[in-house]
Design an enzyme around this catalytic site. Structure first.
Site, PDB file in Angstrom:
ATOM      1  N   SER A 138       0.740  -0.993  -0.003  1.00  0.00           N
ATOM      2  CA  SER A 138      -0.009  -0.104   0.047  1.00  0.00           C
ATOM      3  C   SER A 138       0.857   1.223   0.154  1.00  0.00           C
ATOM      4  CB  SER A 138      -0.948  -0.032   1.160  1.00  0.00           C
ATOM      5  OG  SER A 138      -1.573   1.152   1.064  1.00  0.00           O
ATOM      6  N   GLY A 139       0.429   2.201  -0.929  1.00  0.00           N
ATOM      7  CA  GLY A 139       1.445   3.412  -1.212  1.00  0.00           C
ATOM      8  C   GLY A 139       2.619   3.239  -1.991  1.00  0.00           C
ATOM      9  N   THR A 143      -1.318   2.331  -8.262  1.00  0.00           N
ATOM     10  CA  THR A 143      -2.590   3.059  -8.817  1.00  0.00           C
ATOM     11  C   THR A 143      -2.044   4.164  -9.559  1.00  0.00           C
ATOM     12  OG1 THR A 143      -3.912   2.509  -7.026  1.00  0.00           O
ATOM     13  CG2 THR A 143      -4.626   4.396  -8.461  1.00  0.00           C
ATOM     14  N   ASN A 188      -1.596   5.113   3.051  1.00  0.00           N
ATOM     15  CA  ASN A 188      -1.573   5.817   1.803  1.00  0.00           C
ATOM     16  C   ASN A 188      -3.158   6.628   2.020  1.00  0.00           C
ATOM     17  OD1 ASN A 188      -1.904   6.736  -0.845  1.00  0.00           O
ATOM     18  ND2 ASN A 188      -2.056   4.654  -1.595  1.00  0.00           N
ATOM     19  N   SER A 191      -5.622   5.489  -0.600  1.00  0.00           N
ATOM     20  CA  SER A 191      -5.576   3.809  -0.885  1.00  0.00           C
ATOM     21  C   SER A 191      -6.595   3.075  -1.444  1.00  0.00           C
ATOM     22  CB  SER A 191      -5.054   3.273   0.712  1.00  0.00           C
ATOM     23  OG  SER A 191      -4.925   1.994   0.501  1.00  0.00           O
ATOM     24  N   SER A 192      -6.289   2.331  -2.301  1.00  0.00           N
ATOM     25  CA  SER A 192      -7.371   1.734  -3.136  1.00  0.00           C
ATOM     26  C   SER A 192      -7.578   0.374  -2.215  1.00  0.00           C
ATOM     27  CB  SER A 192      -6.787   1.014  -4.223  1.00  0.00           C
ATOM     28  OG  SER A 192      -5.978   1.769  -5.133  1.00  0.00           O
ATOM     29  N   GLY A 408      -0.818  -5.502  -2.700  1.00  0.00           N
ATOM     30  CA  GLY A 408       0.054  -6.255  -2.476  1.00  0.00           C
ATOM     31  C   GLY A 408       0.383  -6.954  -1.210  1.00  0.00           C
ATOM     32  N   GLU A 410       0.595  -7.876   2.638  1.00  0.00           N
ATOM     33  CA  GLU A 410       0.450  -7.081   3.668  1.00  0.00           C
ATOM     34  C   GLU A 410       0.911  -7.756   4.925  1.00  0.00           C
ATOM     35  OE1 GLU A 410      -3.060  -4.080   2.265  1.00  0.00           O
ATOM     36  OE2 GLU A 410      -3.646  -5.520   3.892  1.00  0.00           O
TER      37      GLU A 410
HETATM   38  N1  ATP Z   1       5.206   8.078  -9.985  1.00  0.00           N
HETATM   39  C1  ATP Z   1       4.902   8.823  -9.028  1.00  0.00           C
HETATM   40  N2  ATP Z   1       5.324  10.026  -8.952  1.00  0.00           N
HETATM   41  C2  ATP Z   1       4.772  10.974  -8.026  1.00  0.00           C
HETATM   42  N3  ATP Z   1       4.360  10.567  -6.854  1.00  0.00           N
HETATM   43  C3  ATP Z   1       3.860   9.199  -6.866  1.00  0.00           C
HETATM   44  C4  ATP Z   1       4.074   8.350  -7.835  1.00  0.00           C
HETATM   45  N4  ATP Z   1       3.678   7.143  -7.524  1.00  0.00           N
HETATM   46  C5  ATP Z   1       2.924   7.256  -6.222  1.00  0.00           C
HETATM   47  N5  ATP Z   1       3.007   8.673  -6.039  1.00  0.00           N
HETATM   48  C6  ATP Z   1       2.444   9.100  -4.698  1.00  0.00           C
HETATM   49  O1  ATP Z   1       2.338   7.969  -3.807  1.00  0.00           O
HETATM   50  C7  ATP Z   1       1.117   8.025  -3.616  1.00  0.00           C
HETATM   51  C8  ATP Z   1       0.387   6.567  -3.351  1.00  0.00           C
HETATM   52  O2  ATP Z   1       0.563   6.169  -4.734  1.00  0.00           O
HETATM   53  P1  ATP Z   1      -0.567   5.219  -4.848  1.00  0.00           P
HETATM   54  O3  ATP Z   1      -2.122   5.599  -4.657  1.00  0.00           O
HETATM   55  O4  ATP Z   1      -0.515   4.850  -6.463  1.00  0.00           O
HETATM   56  O5  ATP Z   1      -0.371   3.865  -4.275  1.00  0.00           O
HETATM   57  P2  ATP Z   1      -0.729   2.223  -4.254  1.00  0.00           P
HETATM   58  O6  ATP Z   1       0.303   1.284  -4.485  1.00  0.00           O
HETATM   59  O7  ATP Z   1      -2.015   2.042  -5.274  1.00  0.00           O
HETATM   60  O8  ATP Z   1      -1.532   2.004  -2.740  1.00  0.00           O
HETATM   61  P3  ATP Z   1      -2.765   1.179  -2.292  1.00  0.00           P
HETATM   62  O9  ATP Z   1      -2.341  -0.146  -2.316  1.00  0.00           O
HETATM   63  O10 ATP Z   1      -2.929   1.793  -0.914  1.00  0.00           O
HETATM   64  O11 ATP Z   1      -3.878   1.714  -3.167  1.00  0.00           O
HETATM   65  C9  ATP Z   1       0.240   8.578  -4.391  1.00  0.00           C
HETATM   66  O12 ATP Z   1      -1.063   9.268  -4.012  1.00  0.00           O
HETATM   67  C10 ATP Z   1       1.206   9.755  -4.896  1.00  0.00           C
HETATM   68  O13 ATP Z   1       1.239  10.898  -4.179  1.00  0.00           O
HETATM   69 MG    MG Z   2      -3.877   2.030  -5.126  1.00  0.00          MG
END
Ligand code: ATP
Ligand code: MG
Length: 1047
Positions: A138-139, A143, A188, A191-192, A408, A410
């Site tokens: 997560s984070g 996404t 996050n 977070s999805s 992913g 956890e």
């Molecule tokens: N390539 C990137 N460039 C800049 N900031 C990023 C990038 N990837 C992620 N972030 C930052 O990290 C935060 C979390 O990313 P994201 O929501 O994609 O995580 P995730 O892997 O989907 O987590 P979850 O499993 O909780 O959904 C985003 O809101 C953004 O602020």
């Molecule tokens: Mg996500």
């Protein structure tokens, strides 16, 4: 440096940024440092090139070096490892997209666009469906990565009008799903809370035309409870913060999240059991409606717009929001305890039907029934939403690229049913990953004809089986406990696990564990040894969550709802179905199996996301946290598999192109087979046989160090070329340089000379061809048109026409005309006639009536005298006069006696007497009917034109003429001998007036004429130096005409 780079014939491939790599946020950095220093500073861009590939420390060090330089992407072969930068890097611009479009995977620095483009091209060229699997905790940026990929396709793929709508909907599905399915968590802020698999569908032109989304296991429990510092799903806050006053009034909502238990309350609803004081404490602790990184109000606008782009009607939006509001109202229902122990509703709520909840349930049961309803309503609405989006994306059967953005691995302090499901999902994905990676490695070796050396790896099938096997698996055991009558509880489930799978190598419990493990395990926990590590799960709540039951009467109520969305979510058929609904775990297991099937049928690419720190901070690289993830993502295992055989492989062409300058035989170009070129090159470089293998189209290099040595040699060579070039440019040291090796300037000159020579040779070849065709054409020029002569004939025709155009006659009198070649004589003649006609026609159109009259007379003169009388030519350029005597010069008495006859012409003449040939000045007048000879006021002789027998004149240049009259006419005194200075004009006028054009006799030598009374006279003509008219000794009139040069 710019000049240097442009001149060098090297493409910028693979390795650690020697010269033109994309570096950090500023895009392309041009660096003259050696590859070695670059490697020291920013590491390798592909982990397979790590010398010590089994060392986790080396792996992390490489990640760190790159992260410090804002290089967040690194490959493991074709797998992309991405580290969340937690800041906006300027690497997602349209320019960047263009840079990655249609470029070979290895030619540019690693990027999520490279993966996107590679999948897209494979789909287009190999016609095989693709999928991109994005994983990470997560984070970590899953996404975000999936959004970047979607944007890449939206921008770079071809499009049409219809496609634009689909593109928009594909893009707009994100904010909607995020509003309803994402929430702020400790890890996050966005977070999805559900797994997502999305097919993007492309038509035969490669344009995105549709899509389909599958959702997995929404974290419904969040609707009714969130951990301290976390929030409910975004949509609740967005609605309350952003919703228009009117809307909120209709929904009965207040613009204050603090008013809603589900938004401020933390912990379990059962918390209320601890008493009011305790409850207040929780509220003050857990309330987290505002987050600095989230702007609910502006997000609300985005979501509202997205909903209409996707095709939601106003009514549908209203109904959807009604449900969201109802959930909030539902959360605010409070229960009181009756003496009997039954619960009753204490709050005055507008949702009347909830009164029915006054039921035989106790307080705790009533609360959980309420929450179960909230969760069911929200969960089903979410599924409805996904379906609705799917309908709007009009999925058709075509090529697809699937995007999997799923939770992913956890591991928390306390892990429950959700973590169990999520980690099981990751276990399955890992299995797929290992199988497919190994398989693709094996396939490549096979395709290249290289013997496959078996790779040792951990097959996690044993763990998957432990979880999912029928009857014996953990899920089956859990289901059994849920379904069995009697006093089943979470604890009995744990005991059952111990009894059934207690002996399994990958499972243990507090009771079964050895002393050391027991210390770190709770009594209510079981431990799974996942491929990624050990995780302890607390069985508390497993049965409830797995059952996921909703009271039948609540379902009935929902079926009766007026809300159209709810009636679709709660189907009456469900009530009639006496079969127990599938448990949550089994449903999840089935949907995962389907997902695996989908993924197996496609060619996968992987993006492995890593989160650099827990503080969501830019520039912080937390070793411990990262090592943990590297382990859980199985990256070391991945690298080991990839490195098991050969570290590096490249197509012959690419390899040769890059390194050809290192070997005299391959520089500047290799003419033979590519494989031979590569073989020559590596032998020259001293590669040992065990270091490499040559496949069908690729070279395989076993150790990175071999490649690095080559890369360093190349760098040294580039440097020496560059410094020599600089020296050449600045001047000194020429002599010593010339001794070393051909300098870059010489090389450049040689190349340029080569190019010039090629151009010259080409021109010569062309010229020779033209000459050859010309000669052949000339030989065959008299033949019918045939391939041998057509070029020549065309040329001849062309050049004649061009010549003609330049030399056309300028006036009607110009008789010149270019001589035509034989083949064109007829055409030339036709053209000449046409041209003349045209010119004459134009001339005629331009002449005025007087001029026309003049010319008509000249025509008559020409007919009579041309080539017959010597002084005719002199007359041609002189204009004929209307008359030679005007009114005053003629005696008025003469004019009077002529009466009404119009005077046409008058000219002074000399008359020669019939007897003595004495010359007397007279006037000759021409009227419309007669010619009159006048002396002063006397009309001496009148000759009617009808009576004029003829006119005689000599062929010489004299002006003497004779008018013949009939002898029998008594009135006439015989023929008249006259002389005019304008003989041609005078006689032309007479001929025209008397209509006697054909009665003019032109005589050679002498003229005989009648003198009256039957006597004849003779005029003899001779040429002499000047005009002389006199009576000769023989009694003839002798006329000496002056000789003219022209004759
Ligand atoms: N390539 C990137 N460039 C800049 N900031 C990023 C990038 N990837 C992620 N972030 C930052 O990290 C935060 C979390 O990313 P994201 O929501 O994609 O995580 P995730 O892997 O989907 O987590 P979850 O499993 O909780 O959904 C985003 O809101 C953004 O602020
Ligand atoms: Mg996500």
């Amino acid at each position: 440096p710019h000049q240097f780079i442009e001149l060098l014939p090297f493409a910028n491939h693979l390795l650690p940024l020697p010269s033109l790599q994309a570096v950090g946020s500023d895009g392309v950095r041009i660096s003259m440092e050696s590859a070695l220093t670059a490697r020291d500073r920013v590491g390798v861009q592909d982990f397979v090139l790590l010398e010590n590939h089994t060392s986790e420390a080396a792996f992390i060090e490489n990640l760190r070096k790159r992260f410090k330089e804002n290089l967040i992407y690194t490959y493991i072969g074709s797998v992309l490892v991405s580290v969340n930068p937690y800041k906006d890097l300027e690497i997602y611009t349209k320019n960047h997209m263009e840079r990655y479009r249609g470029v070979n995977f290895y030619e540019v620095s690693p990027h999520v666009y490279a993966v996107s483009d590679n999948s897209y091209r494979s789909m287009r060229t190999e016609r095989k469906d693709q999928c991109i699997l994005i994983s990470g905790e997560s984070g970590a940026g899953k996404t975000e990565a999936s959004k970047k990929i979607l944007q890449y396709y939206a921008v770079t793929c071809p499009a049409s009008d219809q496609v634009e709508t689909v593109k928009d909907r594909l893009l707009q599905s994100n904010p909607v799903l995020e509003a309803f399915g994402n929430a702020k968590t400790l890890r996050n802020d966005n977070s999805s809370r559900f797994g997502k698999y999305m097919d993007i569908q492309f038509d035969f032109k490669g344009a995105p035309v549709g899509g389909h989304i599958l959702n997995y296991l929404l974290e419904k429990s969040r609707v009714v409870h969130q951990n301290h510092g976390e929030r409910n799903f975004h949509i609740f806050y967005q609605l309350i913060e952003g919703g228009e006053e009117d809307l909120l009034r209709r929904l009965g909502l207040e613009r204050n999240p603090q008013q809603y238990q589900y938004l401020v309350k933390v912990g379990d609803t059962r918390a209320s059991l601890y008493g009011f004081a305790m409850w207040c404490f929780w509220v003050s602790q857990g309330n987290c409606p505002k987050v600095s990184s989230i702007n609910d109000r502006s997000d609300w606008k985005v979501v509202r717009k997205a909903l209409s782009v996707i095709g939601f009607s106003e009514d549908e939006v209203e109904e959807l929001l009604n449900i969201i509001a109802s959930v909030l109202h539902l959360g605010n229902i409070q229960y009181g305890g009756e003496d009997s122990g039954n619960a009753y509703i204490t709050t005055d709520t507008q949702i009347k039907y909830l009164a029915r909840l006054k039921s035989p349930l106790n307080l705790e049961q009533a609360s959980s029934a309420r929450d179960a309803l909230s969760k069911a309503v929200y969960g089903r609405t979410f599924t409805w939403l996904v379906n609705k989006i799917n309908v709007s994306l009009t999925y058709k059967n075509a090529s697809v690229i699937g995007l999997l953005d799923i939770y992913g691995f956890e591991v928390f302090q306390h892990n429950s049913f959700e973590q169990f499901c999520i980690n099981y999902c990751n276990e399955k994905l890992q299995q797929l990953f290992i199988e497919l990676t190994l398989k693709s490695e094996q396939d490549e070796y096979e395709a290249e004809g290289i013997t496959w050396e078996p790779v040792q790896y951990f097959n996690n099938k044993i763990i998957c089986d432990l979880v999912e096997e029928k009857f014996k698996g953990i899920i089956s055991i859990l289901d059994e406990e849920c379904l069995r009558p009697g006093d089943a509880s979470d604890i009995t489930f744990l005991e059952k696990l111990e009894n059934t799978v207690g002996g399994h190598a990958h499972l243990t419990t507090h009771k079964l564990a050895d002393g050391k493990t027991r210390k770190v395990m709770g009594r209510e926990e079981f431990r799974l040894l996942h491929y990624a590590g050990e995780v302890n799960y607390n069985v508390n709540g497993f049965l409830d969550k797995n059952n996921d039951l909703l009271f039948r009467n609540l379902k009935e109520v929902m079926c009766m709802s007026d809300n159209k969305i709810l009636t679709q979510c709660f189907d009456r058929a469900e009530l009639k179905d006496s079969k127990r609904p599938e448990t949550a775990a089994t449903q999840f297991k089935t949907s995962l199996a389907k997902l695996m099937e989908i993924l197996m049928s496609k060619e996968p690419s992987y993006v492995r996301c890593i989160k650099p720190n827990d503080a969501k901070q830019a520039g912080r690289f937390d070793d411990v946290l990262i090592r943990h993830q590297v382990k859980y993502l199985g990256l070391m295992e991945n690298l080991r598999v990839r490195r098991a055989g050969f570290a590096y492989r490249r197509h012959y062409e690419t390899f040769l192109q890059r390194y050809k300058s290192l070997c005299p035989e391959t520089w500047p170009s290799w003419q033979g087979k590519l494989a031979d070129g590569v073989s020559t090159l590596v032998k020259h470089l001293g590669y040992k046989p065990e270091e490499y293998k040559l496949g069908r189209s690729k070279i395989f290099i076993r150790f990175p160090k071999t490649l690095f040595a080559t890369e360093d040699a190349l760098e040294t060579r580039k440097h020496s070329l560059a410094s020599k070039l600089r020296l050449i440019q600045t001047g000194p040291g020429l002599d010593s340089l010339a001794a070393v090796c051909p300098s870059p300037a010489v090389v450049v000159q040689a190349w340029w000379r080569g190019i010039l020579a090629c151009r010259r040779a080409q021109r010569k070849r062309q010229a020779a061809n033209t000459i050859r065709r010309f000669i052949k054409g000339f030989i065959y020029r008299h033949n019918e048109r045939c391939p041998e002569n057509e070029y020549f004939l065309d040329y001849v025709r062309y050049s004649f026409l061009m010549k003609l155009r330049r030399n056309l006659p300028k006036s009607v009198l110009d008789k010149s005309w270019p001589t035509a070649p034989t083949a064109l004589i007829e055409a030339s003649e036709q053209l000449r006639k046409l041209y003349m006609q045209n010119m004459v026609w134009g001339y005629c159109k331009r002449i005025n009536p007087e001029w026309k009259h003049q010319l008509e007379q000249k025509m008559v003169a020409s007919e009579i005298f041309k080539n017959k009388k010597d002084n005719y030519p002199q007359s041609v350029p002189k204009l004929f006069m209307g008359t030679r005597l005007n009114g005053e010069e003629i005696n008025p008495k003469v004019l009077q006696s002529l009466g009404s006859e119009t005077m046409k012409y008058a000219v002074p003449v000399t008359k020669y007497d019939r007897k003595g040939y004495k010359a007397r000045p007279r006037q000759l007048l021409l009227t419309s009917n007669c010619a009159v000879i006048v002396e002063e006021a006397k009309l001496k002789q009148r000759i009617d034109y009808a009576a004029l027998k003829g006119i005689s004149v000599s062929s010489l240049s004299d002006g003497v003429f004779v008018l013949h009259v009939p002898t029998e006419d008594k009135k006439q005194k015989g023929d008249v001998v006259l002389q005019s200075d304008h003989i041609i004009e005078t006689l032309t006028k007479v001929a025209i007036c008397a209509d006697k054009v054909n009665s003019i006799n032109i005589n050679q030598g002498s003229i005989t004429f009648t003198m009256g009374q039957g006597k004849e006279g003779i005029i003899d003509f001779t040429s002499g130096s000047e005009l002389l008219v006199a009576k000769a000794k023989n009694g003839h009139l002798s006329v000496t005409a002056p000789r003219l040069n022209s004759r």
